[in-house]
Motif scaffolding. Sequence first.
Motif, mmCIF file in Angstrom:
data_model
loop_
_atom_site.group_PDB
_atom_site.id
_atom_site.type_symbol
_atom_site.label_atom_id
_atom_site.label_comp_id
_atom_site.label_asym_id
_atom_site.label_seq_id
_atom_site.Cartn_x
_atom_site.Cartn_y
_atom_site.Cartn_z
ATOM 1 N N HIS A 93 13.605 2.799 8.623
ATOM 2 C CA HIS A 93 13.222 1.418 8.663
ATOM 3 C C HIS A 93 12.176 1.110 7.506
ATOM 4 O O HIS A 93 12.103 0.048 6.685
ATOM 5 C CB HIS A 93 12.694 0.989 10.099
ATOM 6 C CG HIS A 93 11.872 -0.494 9.801
ATOM 7 N ND1 HIS A 93 10.588 -0.576 9.506
ATOM 8 C CD2 HIS A 93 12.548 -1.700 9.939
ATOM 9 C CE1 HIS A 93 10.279 -1.744 9.503
ATOM 10 N NE2 HIS A 93 11.351 -2.776 9.765
ATOM 11 N N ARG A 97 12.782 -1.499 4.523
ATOM 12 C CA ARG A 97 11.740 -2.702 4.314
ATOM 13 C C ARG A 97 11.399 -2.383 2.802
ATOM 14 O O ARG A 97 11.195 -3.488 2.104
ATOM 15 C CB ARG A 97 10.731 -2.397 5.351
ATOM 16 C CG ARG A 97 9.659 -3.585 5.306
ATOM 17 C CD ARG A 97 9.657 -4.329 6.597
ATOM 18 N NE ARG A 97 9.014 -5.441 6.164
ATOM 19 C CZ ARG A 97 8.886 -6.534 6.944
ATOM 20 N NH1 ARG A 97 9.432 -6.652 8.020
ATOM 21 N NH2 ARG A 97 7.981 -7.552 6.677
ATOM 22 N N ARG A 325 9.480 -4.018 23.347
ATOM 23 C CA ARG A 325 9.286 -2.860 22.819
ATOM 24 C C ARG A 325 9.601 -1.460 23.998
ATOM 25 O O ARG A 325 9.185 -2.005 25.067
ATOM 26 C CB ARG A 325 8.020 -2.523 22.156
ATOM 27 C CG ARG A 325 7.495 -3.254 20.872
ATOM 28 C CD ARG A 325 8.590 -2.836 19.684
ATOM 29 N NE ARG A 325 7.846 -3.591 18.436
ATOM 30 C CZ ARG A 325 8.579 -4.768 18.102
ATOM 31 N NH1 ARG A 325 9.421 -5.483 18.645
ATOM 32 N NH2 ARG A 325 8.040 -5.416 16.895
ATOM 33 N N ARG A 390 6.570 -4.826 11.527
ATOM 34 C CA ARG A 390 7.917 -5.342 11.968
ATOM 35 C C ARG A 390 8.009 -7.008 12.032
ATOM 36 O O ARG A 390 8.884 -7.590 12.582
ATOM 37 C CB ARG A 390 8.462 -4.935 13.402
ATOM 38 C CG ARG A 390 8.390 -3.422 13.725
ATOM 39 C CD ARG A 390 9.301 -2.635 12.759
ATOM 40 N NE ARG A 390 10.779 -2.870 12.619
ATOM 41 C CZ ARG A 390 11.937 -2.180 13.095
ATOM 42 N NH1 ARG A 390 11.503 -0.973 13.732
ATOM 43 N NH2 ARG A 390 12.942 -2.537 12.849
ATOM 44 N N CYS A 392 8.322 -10.628 10.802
ATOM 45 C CA CYS A 392 9.631 -11.002 10.233
ATOM 46 C C CYS A 392 9.585 -11.055 8.696
ATOM 47 O O CYS A 392 8.498 -11.499 8.171
ATOM 48 C CB CYS A 392 9.638 -12.466 10.478
ATOM 49 S SG CYS A 392 10.928 -13.434 9.887
HETATM 50 C C1 HEM Z 1 11.653 -20.083 12.015
HETATM 51 C C2 HEM Z 1 12.172 -19.144 11.818
HETATM 52 C C3 HEM Z 1 12.048 -17.463 12.033
HETATM 53 C C4 HEM Z 1 11.557 -16.883 13.092
HETATM 54 C C5 HEM Z 1 10.793 -17.830 14.216
HETATM 55 C C6 HEM Z 1 11.534 -15.706 13.059
HETATM 56 C C7 HEM Z 1 11.143 -14.775 13.995
HETATM 57 C C8 HEM Z 1 11.119 -13.293 13.813
HETATM 58 C C9 HEM Z 1 10.356 -12.571 14.687
HETATM 59 C C10 HEM Z 1 9.442 -12.840 15.985
HETATM 60 C C11 HEM Z 1 10.767 -11.142 14.380
HETATM 61 C C12 HEM Z 1 10.043 -9.882 14.708
HETATM 62 C C13 HEM Z 1 10.901 -9.216 15.864
HETATM 63 C C14 HEM Z 1 10.215 -8.283 16.719
HETATM 64 O O1 HEM Z 1 9.054 -7.875 16.245
HETATM 65 O O2 HEM Z 1 10.897 -7.395 17.439
HETATM 66 C C15 HEM Z 1 11.426 -11.301 13.333
HETATM 67 C C16 HEM Z 1 12.001 -10.227 12.487
HETATM 68 C C17 HEM Z 1 12.982 -10.391 11.291
HETATM 69 N N1 HEM Z 1 13.359 -11.659 10.919
HETATM 70 FE FE1 HEM Z 1 12.571 -13.295 11.340
HETATM 71 N N2 HEM Z 1 12.282 -15.272 12.088
HETATM 72 C C18 HEM Z 1 12.590 -16.443 11.591
HETATM 73 C C19 HEM Z 1 13.232 -16.542 10.475
HETATM 74 C C20 HEM Z 1 13.834 -15.624 9.347
HETATM 75 C C21 HEM Z 1 14.526 -15.557 8.121
HETATM 76 C C22 HEM Z 1 14.783 -16.933 7.513
HETATM 77 C C23 HEM Z 1 15.190 -14.614 7.681
HETATM 78 C C24 HEM Z 1 15.894 -13.859 6.734
HETATM 79 C C25 HEM Z 1 16.439 -14.691 5.432
HETATM 80 C C26 HEM Z 1 14.475 -13.448 8.944
HETATM 81 C C27 HEM Z 1 14.981 -11.926 8.911
HETATM 82 C C28 HEM Z 1 14.417 -11.408 9.808
HETATM 83 C C29 HEM Z 1 14.298 -9.787 9.880
HETATM 84 C C30 HEM Z 1 15.139 -8.982 8.830
HETATM 85 C C31 HEM Z 1 13.613 -9.364 10.806
HETATM 86 C C32 HEM Z 1 13.233 -7.790 11.056
HETATM 87 C C33 HEM Z 1 12.067 -7.368 10.321
HETATM 88 C C34 HEM Z 1 11.723 -5.921 10.396
HETATM 89 O O3 HEM Z 1 11.871 -5.290 11.336
HETATM 90 O O4 HEM Z 1 11.327 -5.222 9.535
HETATM 91 N N3 HEM Z 1 13.752 -14.243 9.780
HETATM 92 N N4 HEM Z 1 11.776 -12.657 13.040
#
Ligand code: HEM
Length: 449
Positions: A93, A97, A325, A390, A392
């Motif tokens: 990861h 990242r 988790r 982690r 977003c």
């Molecule tokens: C309003 C829009 C969005 C919300 C509310 C949101 C919310 C989240 C949340 C809560 C997580 C963390 C999940 C966890 O900790 O288990 C997450 C992870 C992630 N999101 Fe978003 N997201 C949004 C938009 C986006 C967009 C636009 C993208 C990509 C273009 C994206 C890509 C990702 C990715 C790749 C992860 C994993 C990151 C990691 O674990 O390193 N998200 N998102």
Amino acid sequence: MREIPVGARSILPGRFLRIMQRDPIPFFRRMASECGDASQFTVGRQRVILVNHPDLIRELLVTQHRSFHKSRVLQRTKIILGEGLLTSEDELHKRQRRLAQPAFHHDRITRYADVMVQRAAAMRERWSDGAILDVHHEMMRLTLSVVAKTLFDADVEGEADDIGASLTQLIDLFPLLMNPMSTWLQKVPIPSTLRFRAAIRRLDRTIYGIIEERRASGEDRGDLLSMLLLAQDVEGDGGGMSDVQLRDEAMTLFLAGHETTANALAWTWYLLAQHPEVLRELRRVIDEVLGDRFATAEDYPRLQYVEMVLAESMRLFPPAWAVSRLAMEDVDLGGWHVPQGSVVAASQAVMHRDPRFWSEPDRFDPMRFMPEAKLARPKFAYFPFGGGPRICIGEGFAWMEGVLILATLAQRWSMDLLSRNVEAQASITLRPRGGIRARLVARGNASAI
Ligand code: HEM
């Protein structure tokens, strides 16, 4: 260390699993209001702990993140997402990242801003006064086209449509993955499984095709995929991503990157339609900053009120309604004993309406997000994008996209609601159950752009 109180018991086997699949939020809210900061229940033999205090959420996501992995439900999505950012763990990861991060730097997002505005402008041109539509469906189309364009570039419009259709099918079949029998079910050739596998195959074909073509041309097309293709792990082993890793990341960004933002926008329209005073202020700000012209990334800082409206909408209807988790070892979480193997959940849907941190929590009031009000609250009373390592990766992208799309559409349109009391459906994301039907209202005094 204190033992976590049991928040709910049942003698009926499978009762909590059914609740988790159908309507978990009221259940979580009840546990939190009856038991306070930490409570537990069991689903089958799985212990599930709900933490409901900003300090405990910080412990879970930031301070003690090393003791936890993503939970099993998310692990099951590996069948689609492989080892992408959302599902991978530990060193893999971290490396992924590092490689993906530059694609989300501010200057890169600024370049995607034009695509966001162009796509919203094209949608507002297609809309006609008095037309009845499903706002959620429209917002899904819009954010899918934005992510397709920014991820895979303009020249693959046809493929983007294909990808859109397959993705929609996959999302509709997601509930299959919530079932604990899903690993077994996926092997049985029943119609839903066959459709699921066919959708994955179609997506794979398209994505691998694009990767192959890009590798052959070696060209930087300025999109996310080019960034990922060109990425070199200079801090680590110096290598790049394999085709399989690229595929997994592309699939992850596609899935994670459009439905969440679409939900946020759909709920925002729903709230604006019920709060004309907020819509009026929103338009006053948009008029002042933009007048009749198209928005650009440079306008973003001055569209602060638009951001506040979106933030308040994500407080009431957080698109990601919970994070969870798996405890990899025994953990002391803020004085509570979390045994190894427990699932620990924190729910935005619960925390964002906690009366200890939000007065009149059910009221829609964007002023809660004035900078000084934000500073007065503990950070993790509001965590729509999660937190810690982690958090977003698309947060900056999502704010830019949400604000620019809302501003562009609101320059011309508002909506009369035909659906009342829309229920929030806690699926993978928080969707409006049955969609949001609305009638489009053209802005009387808007001059054509
Ligand atoms: C309003 C829009 C969005 C919300 C509310 C949101 C919310 C989240 C949340 C809560 C997580 C963390 C999940 C966890 O900790 O288990 C997450 C992870 C992630 N999101 Fe978003 N997201 C949004 C938009 C986006 C967009 C636009 C993208 C990509 C273009 C994206 C890509 C990702 C990715 C790749 C992860 C994993 C990151 C990691 O674990 O390193 N998200 N998102």
